[in-house]
Motif scaffolding. Sequence first.
Motif, PDB file in Angstrom:
ATOM      1  N   ASN A   1       0.804  -1.208   0.000  1.00  0.00           N
ATOM      2  CA  ASN A   1       0.000   0.000   0.000  1.00  0.00           C
ATOM      3  C   ASN A   1       0.845   1.269   0.000  1.00  0.00           C
ATOM      4  O   ASN A   1       0.346   2.343  -0.349  1.00  0.00           O
ATOM      5  CB  ASN A   1      -0.947   0.004   1.200  1.00  0.00           C
ATOM      6  CG  ASN A   1      -2.050  -1.037   1.058  1.00  0.00           C
ATOM      7  OD1 ASN A   1      -2.388  -1.429  -0.050  1.00  0.00           O
ATOM      8  ND2 ASN A   1      -2.593  -1.499   2.165  1.00  0.00           N
ATOM      9  N   ALA A   2       2.110   1.145   0.380  1.00  0.00           N
ATOM     10  CA  ALA A   2       2.999   2.306   0.297  1.00  0.00           C
ATOM     11  C   ALA A   2       3.243   2.656  -1.160  1.00  0.00           C
ATOM     12  O   ALA A   2       3.187   3.819  -1.555  1.00  0.00           O
ATOM     13  CB  ALA A   2       4.324   2.024   1.006  1.00  0.00           C
ATOM     14  N   ASP A   3       3.474   1.652  -1.966  1.00  0.00           N
ATOM     15  CA  ASP A   3       3.715   1.873  -3.395  1.00  0.00           C
ATOM     16  C   ASP A   3       3.955   0.508  -4.034  1.00  0.00           C
ATOM     17  O   ASP A   3       4.579  -0.354  -3.440  1.00  0.00           O
ATOM     18  CB  ASP A   3       4.929   2.773  -3.621  1.00  0.00           C
ATOM     19  CG  ASP A   3       4.949   3.394  -5.002  1.00  0.00           C
ATOM     20  OD1 ASP A   3       5.024   4.612  -5.086  1.00  0.00           O
ATOM     21  OD2 ASP A   3       4.888   2.642  -5.982  1.00  0.00           O
ATOM     22  N   ARG A   4       3.526   0.368  -5.256  1.00  0.00           N
ATOM     23  CA  ARG A   4       3.699  -0.909  -5.951  1.00  0.00           C
ATOM     24  C   ARG A   4       4.704  -0.813  -7.088  1.00  0.00           C
ATOM     25  O   ARG A   4       4.671  -1.614  -8.005  1.00  0.00           O
ATOM     26  CB  ARG A   4       2.356  -1.403  -6.488  1.00  0.00           C
ATOM     27  CG  ARG A   4       1.364  -1.838  -5.426  1.00  0.00           C
ATOM     28  CD  ARG A   4       0.060  -2.284  -6.053  1.00  0.00           C
ATOM     29  NE  ARG A   4      -0.859  -2.789  -5.051  1.00  0.00           N
ATOM     30  CZ  ARG A   4      -0.973  -4.083  -4.710  1.00  0.00           C
ATOM     31  NH1 ARG A   4      -0.224  -4.973  -5.315  1.00  0.00           N
ATOM     32  NH2 ARG A   4      -1.818  -4.450  -3.790  1.00  0.00           N
ATOM     33  N   THR A   5       5.605   0.160  -7.053  1.00  0.00           N
ATOM     34  CA  THR A   5       6.461   0.394  -8.209  1.00  0.00           C
ATOM     35  C   THR A   5       7.950   0.123  -7.933  1.00  0.00           C
ATOM     36  O   THR A   5       8.810   0.660  -8.600  1.00  0.00           O
ATOM     37  CB  THR A   5       6.308   1.833  -8.715  1.00  0.00           C
ATOM     38  OG1 THR A   5       6.699   2.734  -7.669  1.00  0.00           O
ATOM     39  CG2 THR A   5       4.885   2.123  -9.128  1.00  0.00           C
ATOM     40  N   LEU A   6       8.265  -0.696  -6.951  1.00  0.00           N
ATOM     41  CA  LEU A   6       9.671  -0.999  -6.685  1.00  0.00           C
ATOM     42  C   LEU A   6      10.347  -1.623  -7.899  1.00  0.00           C
ATOM     43  O   LEU A   6      11.482  -1.292  -8.242  1.00  0.00           O
ATOM     44  CB  LEU A   6       9.803  -1.923  -5.481  1.00  0.00           C
ATOM     45  CG  LEU A   6      11.209  -2.430  -5.158  1.00  0.00           C
ATOM     46  CD1 LEU A   6      12.161  -1.262  -4.916  1.00  0.00           C
ATOM     47  CD2 LEU A   6      11.194  -3.350  -3.949  1.00  0.00           C
ATOM     48  N   ARG A   7       9.664  -2.521  -8.576  1.00  0.00           N
ATOM     49  CA  ARG A   7      10.268  -3.162  -9.746  1.00  0.00           C
ATOM     50  C   ARG A   7      10.598  -2.119 -10.816  1.00  0.00           C
ATOM     51  O   ARG A   7      11.632  -2.187 -11.473  1.00  0.00           O
ATOM     52  CB  ARG A   7       9.332  -4.232 -10.312  1.00  0.00           C
ATOM     53  CG  ARG A   7       9.220  -5.455  -9.417  1.00  0.00           C
ATOM     54  CD  ARG A   7       8.306  -6.518 -10.001  1.00  0.00           C
ATOM     55  NE  ARG A   7       8.217  -7.660  -9.109  1.00  0.00           N
ATOM     56  CZ  ARG A   7       9.063  -8.687  -9.108  1.00  0.00           C
ATOM     57  NH1 ARG A   7      10.072  -8.693  -9.966  1.00  0.00           N
ATOM     58  NH2 ARG A   7       8.917  -9.683  -8.259  1.00  0.00           N
ATOM     59  N   GLU A   8       9.705  -1.169 -10.989  1.00  0.00           N
ATOM     60  CA  GLU A   8       9.967  -0.116 -11.958  1.00  0.00           C
ATOM     61  C   GLU A   8      11.169   0.721 -11.528  1.00  0.00           C
ATOM     62  O   GLU A   8      11.999   1.112 -12.354  1.00  0.00           O
ATOM     63  CB  GLU A   8       8.735   0.779 -12.107  1.00  0.00           C
ATOM     64  CG  GLU A   8       7.532   0.058 -12.710  1.00  0.00           C
ATOM     65  CD  GLU A   8       6.283   0.899 -12.715  1.00  0.00           C
ATOM     66  OE1 GLU A   8       5.250   0.420 -13.210  1.00  0.00           O
ATOM     67  OE2 GLU A   8       6.333   2.042 -12.225  1.00  0.00           O
ATOM     68  N   ALA A   9      11.253   1.020 -10.209  1.00  0.00           N
ATOM     69  CA  ALA A   9      12.389   1.792  -9.714  1.00  0.00           C
ATOM     70  C   ALA A   9      13.702   1.054  -9.937  1.00  0.00           C
ATOM     71  O   ALA A   9      14.707   1.646 -10.336  1.00  0.00           O
ATOM     72  CB  ALA A   9      12.208   2.105  -8.228  1.00  0.00           C
ATOM     73  N   LEU A  10      13.717  -0.258  -9.689  1.00  0.00           N
ATOM     74  CA  LEU A  10      14.939  -1.042  -9.881  1.00  0.00           C
ATOM     75  C   LEU A  10      15.347  -1.081 -11.349  1.00  0.00           C
ATOM     76  O   LEU A  10      16.530  -1.006 -11.675  1.00  0.00           O
ATOM     77  CB  LEU A  10      14.736  -2.467  -9.349  1.00  0.00           C
ATOM     78  CG  LEU A  10      14.654  -2.586  -7.822  1.00  0.00           C
ATOM     79  CD1 LEU A  10      14.155  -3.960  -7.432  1.00  0.00           C
ATOM     80  CD2 LEU A  10      15.999  -2.299  -7.186  1.00  0.00           C
ATOM     81  N   ALA A  11      14.362  -1.195 -12.238  1.00  0.00           N
ATOM     82  CA  ALA A  11      14.677  -1.183 -13.667  1.00  0.00           C
ATOM     83  C   ALA A  11      15.282   0.159 -14.067  1.00  0.00           C
ATOM     84  O   ALA A  11      16.247   0.222 -14.845  1.00  0.00           O
ATOM     85  CB  ALA A  11      13.417  -1.463 -14.484  1.00  0.00           C
ATOM     86  N   GLY A  12      14.734   1.236 -13.516  1.00  0.00           N
ATOM     87  CA  GLY A  12      15.291   2.555 -13.804  1.00  0.00           C
ATOM     88  C   GLY A  12      16.694   2.712 -13.273  1.00  0.00           C
ATOM     89  O   GLY A  12      17.563   3.312 -13.927  1.00  0.00           O
ATOM     90  N   GLU A  13      16.958   2.187 -12.072  1.00  0.00           N
ATOM     91  CA  GLU A  13      18.302   2.244 -11.507  1.00  0.00           C
ATOM     92  C   GLU A  13      19.296   1.502 -12.391  1.00  0.00           C
ATOM     93  O   GLU A  13      20.423   1.966 -12.603  1.00  0.00           O
ATOM     94  CB  GLU A  13      18.302   1.637 -10.098  1.00  0.00           C
ATOM     95  CG  GLU A  13      17.575   2.469  -9.061  1.00  0.00           C
ATOM     96  CD  GLU A  13      17.539   1.788  -7.713  1.00  0.00           C
ATOM     97  OE1 GLU A  13      17.008   2.404  -6.773  1.00  0.00           O
ATOM     98  OE2 GLU A  13      18.020   0.647  -7.586  1.00  0.00           O
TER      99      GLU A  13
END
Length: 278
Positions: free
Chosen positions: A215-227
Motif C-alpha cells: 500500500n505504500a507503493d507498488r512500483t519498486l520493480r519499476e524503480a529497480l529497472a530505472g536504476e
Amino acid sequence: MTGQPVLLTSDTDGVRTLTLNRPHRKNAIDAELWDTLKTALSAAGSDRTVRALVLTGAGNAFCSGADIRNGVSSEHPLYRMRTLSEVTLLLHELPIPTIAKVSGVAVGAGWSLALGCDFVVATPDTTFSQIFARRALSLDCGGSWLLPKLVGLQQAKRLVLLAETIGAAEAHSLKLVTWVVDADKIDVFIDDLAARLVAGAPVALAQNKALLNENADRTLREALAGEARAQAMNFATADVPEAYAAFTEKRPPHYTGRWAVPGTAAPGTTAPTVTEDS
C-alpha cells in the motif's frame, strides 16, 4: 580470508542471522557475496522454521557497499544490476520480519540493504552515506525508491546529491534508523527484539508486512529497472574511471559526462582498489 565463507549463517530459536563476512574489505559485496546472499535470502523465505531474520556484518563494519576494487568490469552493467535487483526484491519481499544490525559503516548499497530491512538498529558510532554521486554513479539496491518514502524528497536529494556522511543520531532523527543502542547492549537488544517477532503470529505478521509494503507503493520493480538503466549509462561515461583515477592520485575529480566505451579506463589512468566508502 582465503577459504572463509563470504556469508555466515546461524539459526537460534527461529531467528536466522546472516553475517556478511568480508571484514578485510569492510564487508564490501563482491560478485560471490551477491550470489550467496541471493541464495540465502531465498532459502530463508522458504524455510518455515525461520521466523525472523537478522542481517549484519562481521568485524567493525556493517557493509561498505558494492566492491568496486577492480574498477569498470567488461561485463555489461545490466547483468550485474540484475543480481542486485534480485537481492533487493528478495529482502524487501521476505514474508518474515527483518532486522539490520548496524555498526561501523553502512555505505552505498550497504546502507540501502539496511534500509530494506523492516527495522534498523545501529550503534552510536555508526556512519551512513549514499556515496554514489562521489563515484560518478547513481543509486541502486532500491535507494531511489526507499529514501524519498522514508525522509521526503528534499532530504533524499540532500543525502544523494551531496553524498554526505551522517552519524547514527542524525539518521535516527531522519527516521532512517529505528533505534540507536550502545555497542555493549546491542546484542541483548537484538535478541529481545527478534524473540518478540518470533513470538508473533507468523501469517499475520507476513500479511501485515505485505500490506504495508504494497500500500505504500507498488512500483519498486519499476524503480529497480530505472536504476539499472541509469547505472548502465554511468558506466558508459568517462566519469567513472575518472573517479577511480582521482581517488588514486588524491585529487578532486573532474567530471565531464563524456560518453566513453564501457569497460575501458580514461587514457593514462588505472582503476585502484576501492570500495564505496573509500
